[in-house]
Design a protein around this motif. Sequence first.
Motif, short mmCIF file in Angstrom:
data_model
loop_
_atom_site.label_atom_id
_atom_site.label_comp_id
_atom_site.label_asym_id
_atom_site.label_seq_id
_atom_site.Cartn_x
_atom_site.Cartn_y
_atom_site.Cartn_z
N UNK A 1 50.78 38.28 32.77
CA UNK A 1 50.10 37.50 31.74
C UNK A 1 50.12 36.01 32.05
N UNK B 1 47.63 35.28 34.72
CA UNK B 1 46.29 35.30 34.16
C UNK B 1 45.98 34.00 33.45
N UNK B 2 46.94 33.57 32.65
CA UNK B 2 46.79 32.38 31.84
C UNK B 2 46.54 31.16 32.70
N UNK B 3 47.25 31.11 33.82
CA UNK B 3 47.10 29.96 34.72
C UNK B 3 45.96 30.16 35.70
N UNK B 4 45.23 31.26 35.57
CA UNK B 4 44.11 31.57 36.46
C UNK B 4 44.55 31.78 37.89
N UNK C 1 45.42 34.71 38.71
CA UNK C 1 45.07 36.11 38.87
C UNK C 1 43.81 36.35 38.05
N UNK C 2 42.86 37.07 38.63
CA UNK C 2 41.62 37.29 37.88
C UNK C 2 41.72 38.57 37.08
N UNK C 3 40.96 38.57 36.00
CA UNK C 3 41.00 39.66 35.03
C UNK C 3 40.89 41.03 35.70
N UNK D 1 43.77 44.16 35.18
CA UNK D 1 43.58 45.30 34.27
C UNK D 1 44.40 46.51 34.71
N UNK E 1 48.14 45.99 34.23
CA UNK E 1 48.56 46.00 32.83
C UNK E 1 48.60 47.44 32.30
N UNK F 1 30.24 38.85 51.21
CA UNK F 1 29.77 37.58 50.68
C UNK F 1 30.03 36.44 51.66
N UNK G 1 27.34 36.58 54.26
CA UNK G 1 26.09 36.01 53.76
C UNK G 1 26.17 34.49 53.79
N UNK G 2 27.31 33.94 53.38
CA UNK G 2 27.47 32.48 53.38
C UNK G 2 27.36 31.93 54.79
#
Lengths: 136, 243
Positions: free
Chosen positions: A18, A21-24, A26-28, A32, A35, A92, A95-96
């Motif tokens: 958590x 996540x809060x500090x960004x 880790x991405x949602x 998931x 958790x 990705x 592609x970049x």
Amino acid sequence: MATLVGFIFVLVILLIIFEMLRRRHLREKYAVLWIIIGIGVLVLVAFPQLLFWASGVLGVRVPSNLLFAMALLLLVLVCLHLSFEQSQAEDEIRVLAEEVGILRLKVQELETRGTRDESGHSSDARGGGKPPETNL
Amino acid sequence: MTPAEQAQRTLVIMPAWNESEAIGNTIREVFEFGPACDVLVVDDGSRDNTAQVARDAGALVVQLPFNMGVGGAMRTGFKYAKMHGYHQVIQVDSDGQHDPRDIKAVLDGLQDADIVIGARFADKGNYTVHGPRKWAMNVLAWTISKIAGTQLTDVTSGFRAANAKTIRQYVDHYPAEYLGDTIDSLVVAIRSGCTVRQVGVSMRERQGGTPSHDPVKAAIYLGRSAFALLFALTRKKNIPSSN
Ligand SMILES: Nc1nc2c(ncn2[C@@H]2O[C@H](COP(=O)(O)OP(=O)(O)OP(=O)(O)O)[C@@H](O)[C@H]2O)c(=O)[nH]1
Ligand SMILES: [Mg+2]
């Protein structure tokens, strides 16, 4: 005693997730799965009878074997998810890289054309819109 | 450019994805009925000729090499606005659902707030949503009104304006996650000291193309928006940088 240690351990892991996540950090989408696993383990630690009941229903003779099997399955799922995301990220990046290569060529073309035009009028290479002044 | 003129420098940002049917008209309407502004279309890996249509209509077009969602597109737009010193930006849907005649009213709201939301009121226009998406919208509106300290009825509206302070805040922190462009960005901006108000606007029918939402997605929307809100509420504060 062992249950208490297990309980605290899982709780700490969940708290770390958590906080990340809060500090960004880790991405949602990655959080998931973790958790869900964490909450599942918490439930099992709180109600160990559930494990005995489940192994009875599934016909697993030694309940701990069910636990190991589940743990393996979930870890495989997590790995699969990570491989999937990694593949997508590589796509990705590819592609970049293509885009950058093509843009480089275009800049070169513009530069050579620019030096050629320097004696005469400077050509206006802009398209329809007028890009305003940049102050980066 | 005189200082007065400079204060008016406005950028309309339009996220667009496979929107070639409607976007040309939307852009022309913005130029016709909106205030003096530049229009930046962020084309997000469309499979049709959205970019060409937008360019022909007189917009600046950024083409992202692959799809990053509305959040990613808006980030790009805000970055562009900051780089080029725009004083205010407004996000407008490219499908024509936001009436360009309302742009001025929403921008005027910036005189006493940092963020202005063009809210789709029940009494203005006839925009309706049903089921889980509606419940989610109500819960979100209620919670965010509490944090913002002002009555907000439509926090998921994509019709919103921001001033220079908010642009700076957004560039530092604008989530590209699902729903980040509506809920998370708003909550963090409020917690970082930006003020919000809403202005009633009418919502029109899509002027062409197909909607990106379907019923299954709408159901998932409820759960994920609760999740997004939870994290947005506990997110660390960050003060907008000064340049
Ligand atoms: N850049 C970008 N824009 C998108 C993407 N998905 C949708 N959009 C744009 O975001 C705007 C809103 O999308 P819509 O599909 O109309 O969503 P909505 O207005 O909430 O829902 P509807 O009621 O179905 O129209 C439109 O201008 C779309 O072109 C995306 O993945 N990337
Ligand atoms: Mg729409």
